[in-house]
Scaffold this motif. Structure first.
Motif, short mmCIF file in Angstrom:
data_model
loop_
_atom_site.label_atom_id
_atom_site.label_comp_id
_atom_site.label_asym_id
_atom_site.label_seq_id
_atom_site.Cartn_x
_atom_site.Cartn_y
_atom_site.Cartn_z
N GLY A 302 44.32 -2.52 78.05
CA GLY A 302 43.42 -3.62 78.40
C GLY A 302 43.76 -4.89 77.64
O GLY A 302 43.82 -5.99 78.21
N ASP A 303 44.01 -4.77 76.32
CA ASP A 303 44.38 -5.94 75.52
C ASP A 303 45.73 -6.49 75.98
O ASP A 303 45.93 -7.71 76.04
N LEU A 304 46.66 -5.59 76.29
CA LEU A 304 47.99 -6.03 76.74
C LEU A 304 47.89 -6.79 78.06
O LEU A 304 48.54 -7.83 78.24
N VAL A 305 47.07 -6.30 78.99
CA VAL A 305 46.89 -6.98 80.28
C VAL A 305 46.32 -8.39 80.06
O VAL A 305 46.76 -9.36 80.68
N GLN A 306 45.34 -8.51 79.17
CA GLN A 306 44.75 -9.83 78.90
C GLN A 306 45.77 -10.81 78.34
O GLN A 306 45.79 -11.99 78.71
N LYS A 307 46.66 -10.33 77.45
CA LYS A 307 47.69 -11.20 76.88
C LYS A 307 48.66 -11.68 77.96
O LYS A 307 49.05 -12.86 78.01
N ILE A 308 49.06 -10.76 78.84
CA ILE A 308 50.01 -11.14 79.90
C ILE A 308 49.38 -12.16 80.85
O ILE A 308 50.01 -13.16 81.23
N ILE A 309 48.14 -11.91 81.24
CA ILE A 309 47.45 -12.85 82.16
C ILE A 309 47.30 -14.21 81.50
O ILE A 309 47.48 -15.26 82.15
N SER A 310 46.97 -14.22 80.22
CA SER A 310 46.83 -15.50 79.50
C SER A 310 48.13 -16.29 79.52
O SER A 310 48.14 -17.50 79.73
N ASP A 311 49.26 -15.59 79.30
CA ASP A 311 50.57 -16.27 79.34
C ASP A 311 50.87 -16.80 80.74
O ASP A 311 51.39 -17.91 80.90
N ILE A 312 50.56 -16.01 81.76
CA ILE A 312 50.87 -16.41 83.14
C ILE A 312 50.02 -17.61 83.56
O ILE A 312 50.50 -18.51 84.25
N LYS A 313 48.76 -17.64 83.14
CA LYS A 313 47.87 -18.74 83.55
C LYS A 313 48.41 -20.09 83.11
O LYS A 313 48.21 -21.10 83.78
N GLY A 314 49.10 -20.11 81.97
CA GLY A 314 49.66 -21.38 81.50
C GLY A 314 50.74 -21.94 82.40
O GLY A 314 51.05 -23.13 82.34
N ASP A 315 51.34 -21.08 83.24
CA ASP A 315 52.41 -21.51 84.13
C ASP A 315 51.94 -21.79 85.56
O ASP A 315 52.74 -22.21 86.40
N ILE A 316 50.66 -21.53 85.86
CA ILE A 316 50.18 -21.68 87.24
C ILE A 316 48.88 -22.48 87.26
O ILE A 316 47.89 -22.09 87.90
N LEU A 317 48.89 -23.59 86.55
CA LEU A 317 47.67 -24.39 86.46
C LEU A 317 47.24 -24.95 87.81
O LEU A 317 46.06 -25.27 88.01
N ASP A 318 48.19 -25.06 88.76
CA ASP A 318 47.87 -25.61 90.07
C ASP A 318 47.39 -24.55 91.06
O ASP A 318 47.11 -24.86 92.22
N ARG A 319 47.33 -23.29 90.63
CA ARG A 319 46.93 -22.20 91.52
C ARG A 319 45.45 -21.86 91.32
O ARG A 319 44.92 -21.92 90.20
N GLU A 320 44.80 -21.45 92.39
CA GLU A 320 43.41 -20.95 92.31
C GLU A 320 43.45 -19.43 92.54
O GLU A 320 43.69 -18.98 93.66
N ILE A 321 43.23 -18.69 91.47
CA ILE A 321 43.30 -17.22 91.53
C ILE A 321 42.01 -16.65 90.96
O ILE A 321 41.56 -17.04 89.88
N ILE A 322 41.43 -15.74 91.69
CA ILE A 322 40.25 -15.02 91.23
C ILE A 322 40.71 -13.68 90.65
O ILE A 322 41.23 -12.83 91.38
N TRP A 323 40.55 -13.51 89.36
CA TRP A 323 41.00 -12.29 88.67
C TRP A 323 39.84 -11.31 88.54
O TRP A 323 38.73 -11.69 88.16
N GLN A 324 40.08 -10.07 88.86
CA GLN A 324 39.09 -9.02 88.66
C GLN A 324 39.75 -7.93 87.80
O GLN A 324 40.62 -7.20 88.27
N ILE A 325 39.33 -7.86 86.54
CA ILE A 325 39.99 -6.98 85.58
C ILE A 325 39.03 -5.86 85.19
O ILE A 325 37.95 -6.10 84.64
N GLY A 326 39.42 -4.63 85.48
CA GLY A 326 38.62 -3.47 85.16
C GLY A 326 38.98 -2.88 83.80
O GLY A 326 39.62 -3.52 82.97
N GLN A 327 38.56 -1.63 83.61
CA GLN A 327 38.81 -0.94 82.35
C GLN A 327 40.19 -0.29 82.35
O GLN A 327 40.65 0.20 83.37
N PHE A 328 40.84 -0.33 81.18
CA PHE A 328 42.12 0.33 81.00
C PHE A 328 42.02 1.29 79.81
O PHE A 328 41.34 0.99 78.83
N PRO A 329 42.72 2.41 79.88
CA PRO A 329 42.67 3.38 78.77
C PRO A 329 43.65 3.01 77.66
O PRO A 329 44.51 2.14 77.82
#
Length: 443
Positions: A302-329
């Protein structure tokens, strides 16, 4: 089987390999065994590589074949009447021209340790005990065929550079005499050509040294894919980088002097060389995962997914994406490798939802049949399930590169990483309805 019974066989072309497909010349493979049934069995296994297969029923017949032909690899039966495989290997190694030809011993002798030790002491690169597993034998032989072809390509390049150097040297000498007789101002051009000559000479010397180093490495090679990856890194990576650098230099220095069509060609050269360089880098990652060992440790996905998404968001500021993040083990895995998998899957979801605004990307996990299943789902362009078996193949793409960039290696790399963890990866999708990628880690 008499002297004329050695046979060259042109195999079927079912084996897929990037290195083999780049070379139209087929390599020779020598199979030596006194039993016709074993010869036929090994020919049947190896002919799928699409190379020239030569068979010999005795050590003496094999030596006659080696007098007239070059071989990428020799499959040598140990237990033969008259001259056995070990004696044949000794005679082969006594010939300077043959001392680096890879030899793979094939044996069903029960005293395995003694014979294996003796085989390696005679310079064998591998020792296979019966019963033979076709896939393993075919994979081992294919590696040496690929290495042989790469070595031949390097030798051909060295000869081309040598001829080019000789011709350039003569032209420089003639031009120097002409320039000396005309005017002093052109001496600058002469000095530049002399520096170019020295650079070319140094490049030729470096290439000859690399050929020498490669020959020594092949003689000691026990890790076939590591040697193959090393060859790619040195034989393909640098030239593509040079092509790209020279293309950029031409654009910077001479763009105004070129016609628009020529500038367009130059831009395409730079773009394609950069893409090929990236493909080589991706291939190296693929082979590194296939051969490398790694450690496992507990990882909060879960923490790893959040870090990756945070990095990707910085490169797609012009995109509108609705993220739905569930639980990870928390799973025991290699952090760096699993990050590559998740980064690839999430980046693909972002890429293939580019036509959507807003796009929807969902990530999560669930437990099924006693194991944790992680998934990445999107509402992008999707794919036809009829082509699902191509998704995880190397250089397999279901969309045109003009529509979506990529090298076609990312999912293959993800698949290798998941399999190295003992897990599995698969996908579901519909055209224009999105796709879902699932994976487990074998826990």
């Amino acid at each position: 089987m008499d002297q004329d019974s050695s046979t060259a066989i042109s195999g079927r072309t079912g084996f897929k390999s990037e290195a083999l497909s780049q070379s139209p010349k087929k390599a020779n493979i020598l199979i030596v065994d006194d039993r016709p049934d074993k010869l036929l069995a090994m020919v049947t296994i190896i002919e799928e590589l699409g190379q020239n297969i030569v068979t010999a029923a005795s050590g003496r017949e094999a030596l006659r074949c080696l007098l007239n032909q070059e071989f990428a690899v020799i499959l040598l039966d140990v237990n033969m009447p008259g001259m056995d495989g070990f004696e044949t290997a000794v005679l082969i190694r006594e010939r300077r021209r043959l001392e680096n030809v890879p030899i793979i011993f094939i044996s069903a002798i029960s005293d395995a340790d003694t014979h294996v030790s003796r085989g390696y002491s005679l310079g064998a690169v591998d020792y296979i005990l019966a019963p033979i597993v076709p896939e393993i034998l075919r994979a081992k032989v294919s590696v040496f065929v690929e290495l042989y072809k790469i070595t031949e390509q390097v030798r051909a390049q060295a000869e081309d550079l040598r001829l080019a150097h000789s011709g350039l040297e003569a032209r420089v000498k003639q031009r120097t005499e002409q320039l000396a007789a005309t005017n002093e101002a052109l001496q600058i051009e002469v000095r530049e050509r002399q520096r170019a000559e020295e650079s070319l000479l140094q490049l030729n010397l470096d290439l000859e040294q690399r050929v020498s180093d490669r020959t020594a490495e092949l003689r000691l090679a026990n890790q076939e894919l590591e040697a193959f990856a090393y060859s790619i890194a040195h034989d393909l990576r640098a030239p593509f980088r040079h092509i790209h650098s020279y293309a950029e230099l031409l654009q910077e220095e001479y763009a105004e002097a070129l016609a628009p069509e020529a500038r367009a060609y130059l831009t395409r050269i730079g773009t394609k060389s950069r893409e090929m360089g990236q493909m080589v880098d991706d291939l190296l990652s693929l082979f590194s995962v296939a051969r490398g060992k790694f450690d496992r440790a507990p990882v909060e996905l879960g923490d790893l997914v959040q870090k990756i998404i945070s990095d990707i968001k910085g490169d797609i500021l012009d995109r509108e994406i609705i993220w739905q993040i569930g639980q990870f083990p928390m799973l025991k895995c290699n952090y760096a490798l699993i990050r590559q998998v998740l980064d690839n899957l999430i980046s693909n979801a972002v890429k293939y939802t580019r036509p959507r605004s807003p796009a929807h990307i969902e990530l999560g996990s669930f437990r099924e049949n006693g194991e944790e299943v992680c998934y990445v789902r999107d509402d992008g362009v999707g794919f036809d399930m009829k082509s699902a078996d191509r998704l995880f193949g190397v250089f397999q793409r279901l969309h045109r590169s003009e529509e979506f960039e990529g090298t076609g290696v990312g999912l293959a790399l993800a698949s290798r990483i998941i399999r190295k963890h003992g897990g599995r990866i698969w996908a579901e999708g519909k055209v224009d309805r999105g796709a879902t990628f699932y994976f487990t880690l074998g826990q």
